[in-house]
Structure formats: structure tokens, C-alpha cells
Design an enzyme around this catalytic site. Structure first.
Site, mmCIF file in Angstrom:
data_model
loop_
_atom_site.group_PDB
_atom_site.id
_atom_site.type_symbol
_atom_site.label_atom_id
_atom_site.label_comp_id
_atom_site.label_asym_id
_atom_site.label_seq_id
_atom_site.Cartn_x
_atom_site.Cartn_y
_atom_site.Cartn_z
ATOM 1 N N HIS A 1 28.467 35.805 44.313
ATOM 2 C CA HIS A 1 28.537 36.761 43.204
ATOM 3 C C HIS A 1 28.619 38.207 43.681
ATOM 4 O O HIS A 1 29.120 39.065 42.966
ATOM 5 C CB HIS A 1 27.317 36.606 42.298
ATOM 6 C CG HIS A 1 27.435 35.476 41.318
ATOM 7 N ND1 HIS A 1 28.359 34.470 41.426
ATOM 8 C CD2 HIS A 1 26.741 35.214 40.192
ATOM 9 C CE1 HIS A 1 28.208 33.633 40.422
ATOM 10 N NE2 HIS A 1 27.236 34.059 39.652
ATOM 11 N N ARG B 1 37.006 45.151 41.669
ATOM 12 C CA ARG B 1 37.727 46.402 41.935
ATOM 13 C C ARG B 1 38.590 46.324 43.185
ATOM 14 O O ARG B 1 39.130 47.347 43.616
ATOM 15 C CB ARG B 1 36.718 47.555 42.087
ATOM 16 C CG ARG B 1 36.110 48.004 40.789
ATOM 17 C CD ARG B 1 37.162 48.680 39.922
ATOM 18 N NE ARG B 1 36.692 48.939 38.593
ATOM 19 C CZ ARG B 1 36.112 50.084 38.211
ATOM 20 N NH1 ARG B 1 35.920 51.043 39.062
ATOM 21 N NH2 ARG B 1 35.740 50.230 36.963
ATOM 22 N N HIS C 1 31.051 30.054 49.169
ATOM 23 C CA HIS C 1 32.093 29.102 48.787
ATOM 24 C C HIS C 1 33.444 29.778 49.023
ATOM 25 O O HIS C 1 33.791 30.737 48.327
ATOM 26 C CB HIS C 1 31.922 28.753 47.300
ATOM 27 C CG HIS C 1 32.881 27.731 46.795
ATOM 28 N ND1 HIS C 1 32.806 27.212 45.519
ATOM 29 C CD2 HIS C 1 33.935 27.108 47.373
ATOM 30 C CE1 HIS C 1 33.769 26.327 45.350
ATOM 31 N NE2 HIS C 1 34.475 26.258 46.459
ATOM 32 N N HIS D 1 36.610 35.088 45.113
ATOM 33 C CA HIS D 1 35.499 35.992 45.453
ATOM 34 C C HIS D 1 35.345 36.148 46.963
ATOM 35 O O HIS D 1 35.646 37.190 47.510
ATOM 36 C CB HIS D 1 34.193 35.599 44.749
ATOM 37 C CG HIS D 1 33.883 34.129 44.682
ATOM 38 N ND1 HIS D 1 33.925 33.296 45.759
ATOM 39 C CD2 HIS D 1 33.509 33.351 43.632
ATOM 40 C CE1 HIS D 1 33.582 32.081 45.400
ATOM 41 N NE2 HIS D 1 33.337 32.067 44.104
ATOM 42 N N THR E 1 32.813 28.263 37.352
ATOM 43 C CA THR E 1 32.050 27.928 38.559
ATOM 44 C C THR E 1 32.196 26.421 38.759
ATOM 45 O O THR E 1 32.832 25.750 37.939
ATOM 46 C CB THR E 1 30.565 28.342 38.415
ATOM 47 O OG1 THR E 1 29.868 27.983 39.613
ATOM 48 C CG2 THR E 1 29.909 27.680 37.219
ATOM 49 N N GLY F 1 22.359 30.911 43.696
ATOM 50 C CA GLY F 1 23.206 32.094 43.714
ATOM 51 C C GLY F 1 22.968 33.002 42.535
ATOM 52 O O GLY F 1 22.357 34.065 42.645
#
Ligand code: PXP
Length: 239
Positions: free
Chosen positions: A13, A21, A46, A53, A103, A216
């Protein structure tokens, strides 16, 4: 003597905020270092096929900087598997992956492709990398995980975490208990994760033979308000 349950802190996260951004901050590598200083026993990331991410740069740096253990979550994507084999994290955890999901939604269906999974796990065993399979708490999946040669199962705690009302929560917890017991009998290490937070961890930490949890969202959400180190320390204290 109480057994110390290992806490794997998932920093995906942190990367999600950075990618919002497409900039350089916040850095999941820095977050991982702070989590370790506060008592994390492992860092989990992950590397998704779509790289939404966590990026390749992150896992490469984490490989060099993580002092505890790096647990890499991955699906059976050839590109990601190649990165994992090259990096040799301490542990790989196989998860199902669908592009449209927010997720990881359900556990792996290990029974559906035992041959394929055995073939994927073999090279990691030869490299000395531990392997875990993220599965729903179902006896058929636990037995299949043992047959394909995994070292551990990570039991999907999402159904328990999202249960509506006490009765459903009690039923879901019983599913987790039964799966944990069976996994232990089959010689598999027992991990748990998904949707765990500062409230529902109380029941989960008492699962039979539980060795490791991966958390997480709840930790990063708290870290935004109180800082990473305090958020990790507070979870560590509950375990
Ligand atoms: N374990 C696995 C296998 C996961 O896929 C995830 C989510 O990335 C987690 C644990 C952590 O879940 P949460 O973010 O809900 O704590």
C-alpha cells in the site's frame, strides 16, 4: 512458553500511494526498514504482473536491504517467476491474480492444477527458497498443497475478517482452525493473512500451530496516522 508468531508486514500500500502520482515517495523500501526497526519479522510485497504498485526496482532494493526475511507474493506469470528465481527471496507465496480485482480475492485452487504447481515449486526448492500457497481454509486444498510439495500454506482469513455477525465469524474461525490443524498434521507450516487488523487478530493468533501472519492494509492505514514504527509495534504487541 508462548510461541512467537512472526509478523510479516506487507508494504504494497505504500507503493500504491507512490504510484498514484508516479513519483518517488513514499518509498516502500524506507517503510520496510522502519517496519523492521519496529519489530517486523518479515517484509512482504506482491509483485503483480501489471506492476500496479510494487515495481521491479522495489523488490531488487528490498532484496539488498531487508535484514529479516523477504516474502515475495506472486502469481504464475513467467516474467515475475523469472524475477523471483533471480532474486531468491527467503520465501515465495503463490497467490491467484486477476487484473480486475482490487486485492487478492480468493485462495489458489491447488486441486485444479497440481502438476503445474509442482513444476513451478520445484526450482524454488532447489534454490533453497521456502514456498507457501495462499489457500482458502478447505481440507482438499490443504491436502493438495502437501502433495505439490509446498513448505507452508497461508490460510486466507478474508472470509473470517469480512464475516457479518458473531455466528458467521465463529463458523469462519472454525474453518480456519480445522484447516490449520490439518495442515500441521500434514507437515505444512501454517501462515495466515488477508483482512487482519488490530481487532480481529485476537482470535486468529490462537489458531493451532500458527507460525506467521502477513498484514498490510491495517498496518499501513494506521501508519498514515501514527507512523510506521508505532503501527508495527502496536501489532507486534497484540501478537
Ligand atoms: N496475504 C496475502 C497472500 C495477500 O495477498 C495479502 C494482500 O496483498 C495479504 C496477506 C495482506 O492483506 P491485507 O492487506 O488485507 O492485510
Amino acid at each position: 512458553m508462548a510461541v512467537r508468531i512472526r509478523l510479516g508486514v506487507n508494504v504494497d500500500h505504500v507503493a500504491t500511494v507512490r504510484q498514484a502520482r508516479r513519483t518517488v515517495e513514499p518509498d516502500p523500501v524506507v517503510a520496510a526498514a522502519l517496519a523492521e526497526l519496529a519489530g517486523a519479522d518479515a517484509i512482504t510485497v506482491h509483485l503483480r504482473e501489471d506492476r500496479r504498485h510494487v515495481q521491479d526496482r522495489d523488490v531488487r532494493l528490498l532484496r539488498q536491504t531487508v535484514r529479516t526475511a523477504l516474502n515475495l507474493e506472486l502469481a504464475r506469470d513467467p516474467g515475475v517467476l523469472a524475477v523471483a528465481r533471480q532474486l531468491r527471496p527467503e520465501q515465495v507465496t503463490f497467490v491467484p491474480e486477476r487484473r480486475e480485482e482490487v486485492t487478492t480475492e480468493g485462495g489458489l485452487d491447488v486441486t485444479a492444477d497440481e502438476q503445474g504447481l509442482s513444476a513451478v515449486l520445484g526450482p524454488f526448492r532447489e534454490l533453497g527458497v521456502r514456498s507457501a500457497l495462499f489457500i482458502d481454509p478447505a481440507s482438499a486444498q490443504v491436502r493438495a498443497a502437501r502433495r505439490v510439495g509446498a513448505d507452508a500454506v497461508e490460510l486466507h482469513t478474508g472470509a473470517y475478517a469480512n464475516a457479518r455477525g458473531r455466528d458467521e465469524a465463529a463458523r469462519r474461525l472454525e474453518d480456519l482452525r480445522a484447516a490449520a490443524r490439518l495442515a500441521h498434521e500434514e507437515g505444512l507450516a501454517v501462515h495466515a493473512g488477508h483482512g487482519l487488523d488490530y481487532w480481529n487478530i485476537h482470535a486468529v493468533r490462537d489458531l493451532p500451530a500458527l507460525e506467521e501472519v502477513h498484514i498490510g492494509h491495517a498496518i499501513v492505514a494506521r501508519a498514515v496516522l501514527v507512523g510506521m514504527e508505532r503501527a508495527v509495534r502496536e501489532m507486534r504487541a497484540l501478537l
